[in-house]
Design a protein around this motif. Structure first.
Motif, PDB file in Angstrom:
ATOM      1  N   ASP A   1      38.548  55.695  45.265  1.00 49.54           N
ATOM      2  CA  ASP A   1      39.617  54.722  45.080  1.00 49.54           C
ATOM      3  C   ASP A   1      39.007  53.337  45.220  1.00 49.54           C
ATOM      4  OD1 ASP A   1      41.926  56.274  44.638  1.00 49.54           O
ATOM      5  OD2 ASP A   1      42.073  56.734  46.782  1.00 49.54           O
ATOM      6  N   PHE A   2      39.469  52.379  44.424  1.00 46.75           N
ATOM      7  CA  PHE A   2      39.023  51.004  44.542  1.00 46.75           C
ATOM      8  C   PHE A   2      40.120  50.227  45.254  1.00 46.75           C
ATOM      9  CE2 PHE A   2      36.095  52.681  41.597  1.00 46.75           C
ATOM     10  CZ  PHE A   2      34.947  51.896  41.688  1.00 46.75           C
ATOM     11  N   VAL A   3      39.790  49.740  46.439  1.00 43.22           N
ATOM     12  CA  VAL A   3      40.770  49.147  47.345  1.00 43.22           C
ATOM     13  C   VAL A   3      40.994  47.687  46.964  1.00 43.22           C
ATOM     14  CG1 VAL A   3      41.355  48.667  49.751  1.00 43.22           C
ATOM     15  CG2 VAL A   3      40.000  50.708  49.165  1.00 43.22           C
ATOM     16  N   SER A   4      42.207  47.395  46.524  1.00 40.11           N
ATOM     17  CA  SER A   4      42.624  46.024  46.173  1.00 40.11           C
ATOM     18  C   SER A   4      41.696  45.392  45.142  1.00 40.11           C
ATOM     19  CB  SER A   4      42.681  45.146  47.437  1.00 40.11           C
ATOM     20  OG  SER A   4      43.598  45.676  48.367  1.00 40.11           O
ATOM     21  N   CYS A   5      41.132  46.186  44.283  1.00 37.03           N
ATOM     22  CA  CYS A   5      40.244  45.655  43.256  1.00 37.03           C
ATOM     23  C   CYS A   5      40.115  46.690  42.146  1.00 37.03           C
ATOM     24  CB  CYS A   5      38.861  45.329  43.833  1.00 37.03           C
ATOM     25  SG  CYS A   5      37.968  46.773  44.458  1.00 37.03           S
ATOM     26  N   SER A   6      39.381  46.322  41.097  1.00 41.56           N
ATOM     27  CA  SER A   6      39.106  47.225  39.993  1.00 41.56           C
ATOM     28  C   SER A   6      37.618  47.546  39.973  1.00 41.56           C
ATOM     29  CB  SER A   6      39.529  46.586  38.667  1.00 41.56           C
ATOM     30  OG  SER A   6      39.133  47.394  37.578  1.00 41.56           O
ATOM     31  N   HIS A   7      37.256  48.548  39.174  1.00 41.54           N
ATOM     32  CA  HIS A   7      35.834  48.883  39.056  1.00 41.54           C
ATOM     33  C   HIS A   7      35.140  48.039  37.995  1.00 41.54           C
ATOM     34  CE1 HIS A   7      37.646  51.177  35.808  1.00 41.54           C
ATOM     35  NE2 HIS A   7      36.450  51.369  35.280  1.00 41.54           N
ATOM     36  N   LYS A   8      35.874  47.090  37.408  1.00 38.58           N
ATOM     37  CA  LYS A   8      35.263  46.200  36.427  1.00 38.58           C
ATOM     38  C   LYS A   8      35.949  44.839  36.500  1.00 38.58           C
ATOM     39  CE  LYS A   8      38.138  48.226  32.797  1.00 38.58           C
ATOM     40  NZ  LYS A   8      38.125  48.941  31.492  1.00 38.58           N
ATOM     41  N   GLY A   9      35.230  43.797  36.037  1.00 42.22           N
ATOM     42  CA  GLY A   9      35.784  42.454  36.056  1.00 42.22           C
ATOM     43  C   GLY A   9      35.024  41.549  35.107  1.00 42.22           C
ATOM     44  N   ASN A  10      35.409  40.256  35.107  1.00 45.77           N
ATOM     45  CA  ASN A  10      34.768  39.304  34.189  1.00 45.77           C
ATOM     46  C   ASN A  10      34.435  37.979  34.856  1.00 45.77           C
ATOM     47  OD1 ASN A  10      37.294  38.102  34.386  1.00 45.77           O
ATOM     48  ND2 ASN A  10      37.975  38.783  32.360  1.00 45.77           N
ATOM     49  N   LYS A  11      34.349  37.977  36.176  1.00 45.48           N
ATOM     50  CA  LYS A  11      33.994  36.757  36.896  1.00 45.48           C
ATOM     51  C   LYS A  11      32.918  37.056  37.925  1.00 45.48           C
ATOM     52  CE  LYS A  11      38.533  34.486  36.443  1.00 45.48           C
ATOM     53  NZ  LYS A  11      39.684  33.896  37.174  1.00 45.48           N
ATOM     54  N   LEU A  12      32.063  36.066  38.163  1.00 47.59           N
ATOM     55  CA  LEU A  12      31.014  36.170  39.173  1.00 47.59           C
ATOM     56  C   LEU A  12      31.156  34.988  40.132  1.00 47.59           C
ATOM     57  CD1 LEU A  12      27.960  37.160  36.947  1.00 47.59           C
ATOM     58  CD2 LEU A  12      29.192  38.616  38.575  1.00 47.59           C
ATOM     59  N   PRO A  13      30.843  35.169  41.414  1.00 49.45           N
ATOM     60  CA  PRO A  13      30.401  36.424  42.051  1.00 49.45           C
ATOM     61  C   PRO A  13      31.533  37.448  42.115  1.00 49.45           C
ATOM     62  CG  PRO A  13      30.789  34.733  43.700  1.00 49.45           C
ATOM     63  CD  PRO A  13      30.925  34.056  42.366  1.00 49.45           C
ATOM     64  N   GLY A  14      31.137  38.703  42.405  1.00 48.94           N
ATOM     65  CA  GLY A  14      32.101  39.787  42.440  1.00 48.94           C
ATOM     66  C   GLY A  14      32.055  40.571  43.738  1.00 48.94           C
ATOM     67  N   ARG A  15      33.104  41.321  43.938  1.00 46.09           N
ATOM     68  CA  ARG A  15      33.197  42.175  45.129  1.00 46.09           C
ATOM     69  C   ARG A  15      33.986  43.427  44.771  1.00 46.09           C
ATOM     70  NH1 ARG A  15      37.128  43.527  48.644  1.00 46.09           N
ATOM     71  NH2 ARG A  15      36.597  43.935  50.861  1.00 46.09           N
ATOM     72  N   VAL A  16      33.495  44.572  45.206  1.00 40.18           N
ATOM     73  CA  VAL A  16      34.248  45.822  45.078  1.00 40.18           C
ATOM     74  C   VAL A  16      34.253  46.537  46.418  1.00 40.18           C
ATOM     75  CG1 VAL A  16      33.822  46.175  42.612  1.00 40.18           C
ATOM     76  CG2 VAL A  16      32.203  47.086  44.261  1.00 40.18           C
ATOM     77  N   GLU A  17      35.371  47.186  46.689  1.00 41.24           N
ATOM     78  CA  GLU A  17      35.463  48.044  47.876  1.00 41.24           C
ATOM     79  C   GLU A  17      35.877  49.427  47.403  1.00 41.24           C
ATOM     80  OE1 GLU A  17      37.687  48.463  52.233  1.00 41.24           O
ATOM     81  OE2 GLU A  17      37.917  46.611  51.037  1.00 41.24           O
ATOM     82  N   MET A  18      34.974  50.385  47.625  1.00 41.89           N
ATOM     83  CA  MET A  18      35.168  51.761  47.165  1.00 41.89           C
ATOM     84  C   MET A  18      35.410  52.660  48.365  1.00 41.89           C
ATOM     85  SD  MET A  18      31.758  51.526  44.818  1.00 41.89           S
ATOM     86  CE  MET A  18      31.696  53.290  44.530  1.00 41.89           C
TER      87      MET A  18
END
Length: 769
Positions: A668-685
């Motif tokens: 599950d991606f917590v409060s985020c997606s597994h893809k984006g279009n802006k940097l810097p980025g952050r993912v929580e899996m």
């Protein structure tokens, strides 16, 4: 017998047919039809409308004869979906509907009047409508009230109405396309000024189609490959995916190796990916690379040649055979009628007495020559001939295609390629006889072979709801179980486990025999059950397996095809209306879905791959993994900048040890997606559930938009790392990854990736607390 409201119209229609057969000129025939219309229309009364409480298919509201059809020519098709004769009428109706649309004044309505109890259920009628590609309105009259009110006597019956719901013509049986078209067109011309161009409230039924995620659509028959040796890419099982008009070949785990045919029906030979079928049914392996197919709606047998990747006609012309034609022509010259199942039988010549005796030998010197000839004759007598046995549902017969020249019953010789009827008079009944051509069947739809000293085939005789047997050494036809002692009683159906004719079945479509246990397995289709018969005692017993996944009782929905493994321990079941294949373990009495699926796409590592040498960690017990990441430009690239306002795309992909993409399956991606279009980025899996897997591979891919002083361009690369799954790490692990890129030498990037490192990119990584 009580008079029917349609008796006058039926008799007048019969008289018209006889009169038309005596004339040759089209103008004379047309004049006869117009005079018939005038006479009948002025005499008969309108029929009553449909009852209000009936359920409809393919419409947004119930159709009323008085409200929607009073200014139309209406064709009422009285049918039941078990009936092969009704099935044969559907192409005629489709042809008629293409000639004359509703807006042109023609309305076709299917009036479904069930023979079997199972057919009274509207959901099953819906499935049949979907399976047979019926697009006109269909009303389900489960108690046959409309049928009874009009005095209809048989399936199929076509009743043609003129304006004001007055009966004009009655046509019974199949094979009357030309008459049907002539009658309708004459009526449309005659009532031209009274015909309305209004449309109907149509709403084609789509909700019973197989789901998009399902590969199969009304699978009907299965055939295990007896030549299977476990070699790579070797088919293990063949499946008639009838609703998709194609054949699927899979390996032993259900992964599809070949798809032959397309989602559209048709009749076309050629390459495997170009060939077309129409509702294929029975299958039979002739060798490890040749598969015979009953192309049912095309009324022919086809062969699939895997070695050279082609499909060709084996027997049949593509047109339905006519009643009374017992065959005798060769291969593609001999018409067939809805072949439904097929098997390969090998046999020595049935009787060698027709072969000429050796001439008397008068000299001792000729004795040795005579002995050699006797040996050759014996070898020839013992040589096996190949015969394809065919369950011809459309002609209610058993046919044979002789692949080798064979001496058959009664010393009759059939030359190689001959296709002919070997049992059944063509009348629809359940008549047993020691003389095969005086016996009668009722829509034989499944056959299986019993070998040994007294070989025979068992036949799922669907319309008599019985299992018949045909002795292959004598041609004698008898009943194993089900049905009734009265050969004309085709309504002796039910769901009773007992012995012989005291047992009751309901429209069985599939059979498979086990030589080891002397047991016959039956797909009791309309009872939604799998049954077995002890052939010695003729005792019928219902199997009650449970599902492995849930331990709940297995629920079948009109199963129609069976295939038994060579060891007799496993039964493959075409669970037709569940759009699936099930695998029944007969020893443990448990069942599971045989998952037919497309192969996973072959994974190749992305180009411009950067290996992250440090491992990432996640706790096995649903731990969280946080990754901060950014991309910066190397100091050597002074003239290169990120394009202002352009998306800087990134994507996270996680694969397991089998290279399967499990990004969204396992995390599950917590409060985020597994893809984006802006940097810097952050993912929580976060792991969705506790897992026994030991590791994953993480792919963090970037597609950046850059410009220099002269142009704009993109630069793509991927970072690969390993996620280790452990018990001893924190429940929340956090990492920071920064990548410096130098895209100046972008034209030479590919050449510098031989060791899966990019010398112009630099990776800075830190673990954060």
């Amino acid at each position: 017998m009580e008079a029917s409201p349609l008796d006058f119209v039926a008799q007048a229609s019969w008289d018209l047919m006889e009169a038309m057969e005596k004339v040759t000129e089209e103008a004379e025939k047309d004049n006869l039809i117009i005079n018939h219309i005038k006479k009948v229309y002025s005499t008969v009364m309108p029929i009553e409308d449909f009852k209000k409480n009936l359920e409809w298919v393919n419409v947004s509201e119930p159709i009323s004869l008085t409200q929607h059809c009073s200014e139309k020519i209406v064709v009422l098709d009285f049918w039941t979906y078990c009936c092969i004769n009704c099935y044969h009428v559907l192409p005629d109706l489709e042809y008629l509907e293409k000639l004359h649309k509703v807006e042109s004044g023609l309305v076709v309505i299917g009036v479904h009047c069930a023979k079997f109890n199972n057919e009274k259920d509207t959901s099953n009628v819906l499935s049949a409508v979907q399976r047979y590609n019926i697009h006109h309105p269909v009303v389900n009259d489960p108690e046959s009230s409309f049928w009874s009110a009009l005095g209809v006597k048989c399936w199929p019956t076509l009743l043609i109405l003129g304006p004001g719901s007055k009966p004009l013509f009655v046509i019974t049986g199949e094979g009357h396309r030309d008459r049907l078209v002539a009658y309708v067109e004459a009526a449309l011309r005659h009532f031209g000024t009274k015909i309305s161009n209004a449309s109907l409230p149509m709403a084609p039924s789509k909700h019973l189609k197989a789901k998009d995620i399902e590969i199969l659509n009304f699978p009907s028959k299965v055939a295990l490959n007896p030549f299977y040796r476990g070699r790579p890419e070797e088919p293990f099982i063949a499946i008639s995916d009838s609703g998709n008009h194609r054949i699927l070949l899979t390996d032993c785990s259900g992964v599809i190796l070949r798809i032959i045919g397309g989602s559209e029906r048709g009749f076309k030979d050629g390459k495997l990916n170009e060939a077309l079928f129409d509702s294929p049914q029975g299958l039979c392996w002739l060798s490890g690379s040749v598969l015979a197919v009953c192309d049912t709606n095309n009324h022919c047998l086809r062969t699939i040649h895997l070695d050279d990747g082609t499909v060709e006609v084996l027997a049949g012309t593509g047109k339905q055979n006519v009643y009374g034609n017992l065959g005798g022509k060769c291969l593609g010259l001999q018409p067939l009628s809805s072949p439904w199942d097929i098997l390969l039988y090998t046999t020595p010549d049935m009787d060698m007495s027709v072969r000429p005796l050796p001439a008397p030998v008068g000299k001792e010197a000729d004795k040795e020559k005579s002995d050699k000839e006797d040996v050759k004759d014996k070898e020839k007598k013992d040589e096996k001939r190949r015969v394809l046995l065919i369950a011809e549902a459309g002609s209610h017969q058993i046919w044979a295609l002789f692949l080798d020249t064979t001496i058959w019953w009664k010393y009759k010789t059939f030359t190689e390629g001959t296709c002919a009827c070997i049992a059944g008079s063509g009348d629809e009944a359940a008549r047993n006889s020691a003389y095969p051509h005086t016996a009668a069947f009722a829509q034989p739809s499944g056959i299986t072979l019993r070998t040994g000293t007294n070989p025979e085939i068992f036949i799922a005789d669907s319309e008599s709801s019985s299992i018949r047997r045909l002795a292959l050494s004598t041609g004698q036809v008898s009943t194993l179980c089900g049905g009734d002692r009265n050969p004309l009683n085709l309504f002796a159906f039910g769901d009773v486990d007992d012995i012989g004719v005291d047992a009751k079945l309901q429209h069985p479509l599939g059979v498979s025999y086990c030589d080891t246990t002397k047991t016959l397995y039956i797909a009791d289709t309309y009872n939604h059950k799998i049954k077995k018969v002890d052939v010695a005692t003729q005792r019928v017993t219902t199997l009650t397996p449970t599902m492995i996944e849930t331990a709940d009782p297995a629920k079948f929905n009109e199963p129609s095809g069976l295939a038994l493994s060579a060891d007799g321990k496993y039964l493959f079941i075409a669970d037709t209306n569940n759009h699936s294949i099930k695998l029944l373990n007969l020893v443990k009495n448990v069942c599971q879905v045989f998952k037919v699926r497309l192969p996973d796409p072959k994974f190749t590592e992305p180009e411009n791959l950067i290996l992250y040498q440090n491992d990432l960690f996640v706790n096995r017990k649903c731990g969280n993994l946080i990754i901060y990441f950014n991309v910066s430009l190397d100091g050597d690239t002074k003239n290169v900048k990120f394009t202002p306002g352009a998306p800087q795309n990134w994507n996270v992909c996680v694969r397991d040890e089998n290279n399967k993409d499990v990004t969204l399956d396992d995390f599950d991606f917590v409060s985020c997606s597994h893809k984006g279009n802006k940097l810097p980025g952050r993912v929580e899996m976060k792991l969705k559930q506790r897992t026994d897997k030991t590791h994953y591979r993480l792919y963090l891919s970037f597609h950046t938009a850059l410009c220099d002083t002269s142009s704009c361009f993109s630069h793509s690369f991927t970072i690969r790392s390993t996620i280790l799954v452990r018990d001893s790490v924190k429940m929340v692990e956090s990492y920071k990854i920064t990548c410096k890129v130098n895209p100046v030498n972008r034209n030479e990037i590919k050449a510098e990736q031989n060791n899966k490192t990019e010398q112009n990119n630099k990776l800075d990584t830190n673990k954060t607390s």
